[in-house]
Structure formats: C-alpha cells, structure tokens
Design a protein around this motif. Structure first.
Motif, PDB file in Angstrom:
ATOM      1  N   SER A  58       4.734  43.741 -29.547  1.00 30.64           N
ATOM      2  CA  SER A  58       4.332  44.109 -28.192  1.00 30.64           C
ATOM      3  C   SER A  58       4.863  45.492 -27.845  1.00 30.64           C
ATOM      4  O   SER A  58       5.844  45.972 -28.425  1.00 30.64           O
ATOM      5  N   THR A  59       4.200  46.130 -26.901  1.00 30.41           N
ATOM      6  CA  THR A  59       4.665  47.449 -26.466  1.00 30.41           C
ATOM      7  C   THR A  59       6.047  47.359 -25.826  1.00 30.41           C
ATOM      8  O   THR A  59       6.845  48.304 -25.911  1.00 30.41           O
TER       9      THR A  59
ATOM     10  N   GLY B  25       0.725  45.052 -24.347  1.00 32.30           N
ATOM     11  CA  GLY B  25      -0.226  44.521 -25.315  1.00 32.30           C
ATOM     12  C   GLY B  25       0.427  44.400 -26.681  1.00 32.30           C
ATOM     13  O   GLY B  25       1.634  44.606 -26.838  1.00 32.30           O
ATOM     14  N   LEU B  26      -0.377  44.064 -27.677  1.00 33.40           N
ATOM     15  CA  LEU B  26       0.109  43.900 -29.036  1.00 33.40           C
ATOM     16  C   LEU B  26      -0.403  45.033 -29.911  1.00 33.40           C
ATOM     17  O   LEU B  26      -1.560  45.418 -29.831  1.00 33.40           O
ATOM     18  N   VAL B  27       0.501  45.532 -30.749  1.00 36.31           N
ATOM     19  CA  VAL B  27       0.198  46.622 -31.669  1.00 36.31           C
ATOM     20  C   VAL B  27       0.435  46.093 -33.082  1.00 36.31           C
ATOM     21  O   VAL B  27       1.426  45.392 -33.318  1.00 36.31           O
TER      22      VAL B  27
ATOM     23  N   ARG C  64      -1.471  50.594 -23.288  1.00 39.74           N
ATOM     24  CA  ARG C  64      -2.857  50.424 -22.841  1.00 39.74           C
ATOM     25  C   ARG C  64      -3.351  49.030 -23.241  1.00 39.74           C
ATOM     26  O   ARG C  64      -4.448  48.882 -23.781  1.00 39.74           O
ATOM     27  N   GLY C  65      -2.520  48.041 -23.008  1.00 38.28           N
ATOM     28  CA  GLY C  65      -2.876  46.681 -23.391  1.00 38.28           C
ATOM     29  C   GLY C  65      -2.935  46.563 -24.903  1.00 38.28           C
ATOM     30  O   GLY C  65      -2.067  47.074 -25.616  1.00 38.28           O
ATOM     31  N   ASP C  66      -3.959  45.879 -25.383  1.00 37.09           N
ATOM     32  CA  ASP C  66      -4.130  45.725 -26.833  1.00 37.09           C
ATOM     33  C   ASP C  66      -4.870  46.901 -27.457  1.00 37.09           C
ATOM     34  O   ASP C  66      -5.163  46.885 -28.654  1.00 37.09           O
ATOM     35  N   GLU C  67      -5.216  47.892 -26.655  1.00 40.17           N
ATOM     36  CA  GLU C  67      -5.987  49.016 -27.169  1.00 40.17           C
ATOM     37  C   GLU C  67      -5.126  50.079 -27.839  1.00 40.17           C
ATOM     38  O   GLU C  67      -5.625  50.870 -28.630  1.00 40.17           O
TER      39      GLU C  67
END
Length: 411
Positions: free
Chosen positions: A285-286, A313-315, A350-353
């Motif tokens: 996660s961020t 979000g998730l990276v 930016r969320g999952d983006e």
C-alpha cells in the motif's frame, strides 16, 4: 514483492532453441507446406482415380482374373495413399508404396491385357494414373527421384502402349501425344513442388535467424539489467555500509552501521535469486511506502517533513521496492551532499493507479550533466532502478536546491 509477471521475454524464452528438443517447431512453414501439398495431391488423385475406376469398370464384363488382380494391385495402394494424405499420417510411406507398385503394374500391363483386343484410339484406364504416380513420388522421394519418376513413368507408359500395339504406326502417333503431355505435366508438377518447398524452407530459415537474433538481444539486455541491478546493490548496500562504518563515532552510529552491514550481507546472499525480486511478493500500500520512507529517514539520522496526500491504494511489490530504494538513495544524497537542509518528502497516492514521491532539499545543488557514468548513485540506484519497473525518475537541481521526483503509473 510479487513475482515478475509473465512478459514477452519470458514467453519467447519458452520457444525451443535451434537444435534443441523442440527443433521440429522451427520447420513450422515447411510442415504446413507438406500438409497443403498432401491435401492437394489427395484431391487431384481422387479425381483421376475416379476416372480410372470408371474406365476400368467398363472392362469388367470381359475381364479375366489377371485383370481383376491388376485392379486390386493398383487401387488398394491408391486408396491407402489418399487416406494417408487426408489424415496427415504415413503420407511418405503410403505414397512411396503406390509410386513403386504403379510402375511395376504399368510394366506388367502387356502381360495382363490382350493386345489384340485393343485399338490405338482407346486409352487404357491405367493411363489416367500416370501423373498420380508422379505426385506420389513428389510426396515420398527426394528431388532426384522425383524428376526420375516424372520422366521415366511417361516413357514406360509409352513403351507399354507400343508393345501393346505391336509398334504399329497408329499407336506411334497417339502414344507420342500421350507421352509428351504427361511428361510436360509431370515435370511442371515436380518443379512447382520443389519451388513451394524451397520458399517454405527459406521462411523457416529466416524465422530461425530472427529467433536467434532476438535471443541474443534478450540475453544481452538481461546481462545489462543484472549488471545495473548489481551495481545499484553494491552502491546502496555495501558502499553505504562501509561509509557508515567509517564515520561511526557514537553508539547509535555504530548500531546503525552494523544494521546496514547485516542488510548488505543479506542482500548479497540473495543475489542468486535475482536482486530484482527482493522482499515480499505481496502488493504494497502507499501508506506502507510512506512508513518505509520514514524508517529510511530514521536510519539516516535525518529530520524531514513527510507529507502524504491522495488516496491509499496498492502498488505492485517490485515497483514499491524499487521506489523505496530509489527514494532512499535520494535521501542519502540529500543528507550527504546537502546536509539534509530543508529536506521535504511528499508522497502522493492515486489509489490503485500509481504513486509519486517527491524529495526536495535546499542544498547547493549540482550539475546533473557533469556526473560521470561511473557514478552509480544516480544512474544505477535511481534512474536505472525506476526504469527497470517501468517507473519514472526526474531530477532538477540548481542553486536553490534539488528536487527528485519518482513515479509509478499502472497504465
């Protein structure tokens, strides 16, 4: 960090190499051409065979046992060849058997058919199969024998007809026409088969060279990627641990140097598992990335403003690990060369983006163009590391300070 997804390079590496176990796959076009030739031969031979069978059936009312035997000897191998061509199995063997049997049957024709019962204008049913015997040789034999069949079979037929007609003038005229026609047609058929096979072989050879060239380029790219990753590892872990050990004066500094040395040794021990796959395989996660950045600041003994914006979000793990290591190198540069003055960290999720991390200081800055390629702190540890995970890295440095922007976008 997650395992690297299957990429084009991974998929291409599954193609058998030249001379390997799957070398047959390198004759894809040639095998396809053989299948096409077999299908075309089956269709043409079936049409000519049907004509010959109709002509033969008209003689059954006055046929004796040897003539019936001749029908079986010729049409049974022909039926087997047609079946083999249609199913694509045993084509070479079945075609070779028919090519040989047909020549023998043709040579024995005068002994089976009564010459006194034939006139020059009548064409025996076995004549319809002359070029079928040629195409059977096309599928079964090497090129020299193919041309031998295309030339020899028409002449054998001509000789048989002349024997049947007792070499009369009428038989000479009709037989000369039949032989010339089948001779030209047979040579054309064999020449077309040779041309199509040559083109298919050329395509397969060009494909093999392309695969080999791509494999060499992929190997060179992999070696360069490994070199850059190893260089970044040496600079980030080993050299950093040595510098920390050299500068350690207090108890806290010595503990920090020991921790850095332990991490460096661990990462070196894991290089056989590929340095680009360090850490957990799970997405990160961020918020966890921000935690890692704060930890890096603590280990460096630096004070900085850490600001977090945007959605959580998730990276992907590899991207997150590369971003943290690149940011850690940027922080180390800021502490070493700018004394950590005005150090500020901004993490924008930016969320999952994706995510973007900006590290800035108010130090004297430096000239990015003057940095040599042997200085790995920026080229390998920041730029190359982010490029390896399809991320971005941008550095702007001047008299007012230095700003490093690291980003990763899912798109």
């Amino acid at each position: 960090m997650p395992a690297e997804p299957l990429s084009i390079r991974d998929a291409w590496s599954r193609i058998p190499s030249p001379g390997g176990v799957g070398a047959e796959s390198e004759r894809f076009t040639g095998k396809r051409m053989e299948r096409i030739l077999a299908t075309v031969v089956a269709i043409g031979s079936a049409v000519l065979g049907a004509q010959a069978l109709v002509a033969a059936m008209s003689t059954l009312s006055r046929a004796d046992a040897p003539h019936i035997t001749m029908l079986l000897v010729v049409f049974v191998p022909l039926a087997a060849m047609l079946l083999a061509c249609l199913i694509g199995r045993g084509v070479r063997i079945a075609s070779g058997i028919f090519a040989v049997v047909y020549v023998l049957a043709l040579a024995a024709w005068p002994a089976v058919v009564d010459p006194a019962d034939k006139i020059a204008a009548d064409q025996p049913w076995i004549f319809f199969l002359v070029n079928v015997g040629v195409v059977a040789a096309l599928l079964a034999f090497p090129l020299p024998l193919q041309f031998a069949w295309s030339v020899g079979v028409p002449f054998i037929y001509g000789y048989v007809r002349l024997v049947q007609g007792e070499f009369s003038r009428a038989f000479w005229v009709t037989t000369a026409f039949d032989v010339s026609f089948t001779l030209i047609l047979g040579i054309v058929i064999v020449s077309l088969g040779w041309m199509f096979r040559s083109v298919a072989a050329g395509v397969d050879e060009a494909r093999g060279r392309a695969v080999a060239s791509y494999a060499e380029a992929a190997a060179a790219a992999a070696a360069e990627e490994e070199r850059v990753a190893m260089s970044a590892l040496m600079h980030d872990s080993v050299l950093a641990a040595l510098i920390a050990a050299e500068r350690a004066e207090g108890e806290r500094a010595r503990d920090l140097a020991v921790a850095m040395a332990r991490e460096a040794l661990t990462r070196l021990a894991n290089t056989e598992a590929a340095v680009t796959q360090e850490g957990s395989d799970e997405p990160v996660s961020t918020a966890q990335i921000v935690v890692e950045l704060r930890r890096a600041l603590s280990e460096l003994g630096a004070d900085a403003i850490v600001e977090e914006r945007g959605g959580v979000g998730l990276v992907p793990g590899r991207a997150a690990r590369a971003l943290v290591l690149a940011a850690r190198q940027a922080l180390g540069n800021a502490v070493t060369h700018a004394g950590g003055r005005g150090l500020h960290i901004l993490a924008e999720g930016r969320g999952d983006e994706g995510i973007r991390v900006t590290i800035s200081d108010t130090g004297p800055g430096f000239d990015l163009e003057s940095i040599g390629p042997d200085r790995l702190g920026i080229t390998a540890s920041i730029f190359a590391r982010m490029a390896a995970v399809a991320g971005t890295a941008d550095i702007d440095s001047g008299d007012q300070g230095t700003t490093v922007v690291l980003g990763w976008d899912r798109s």
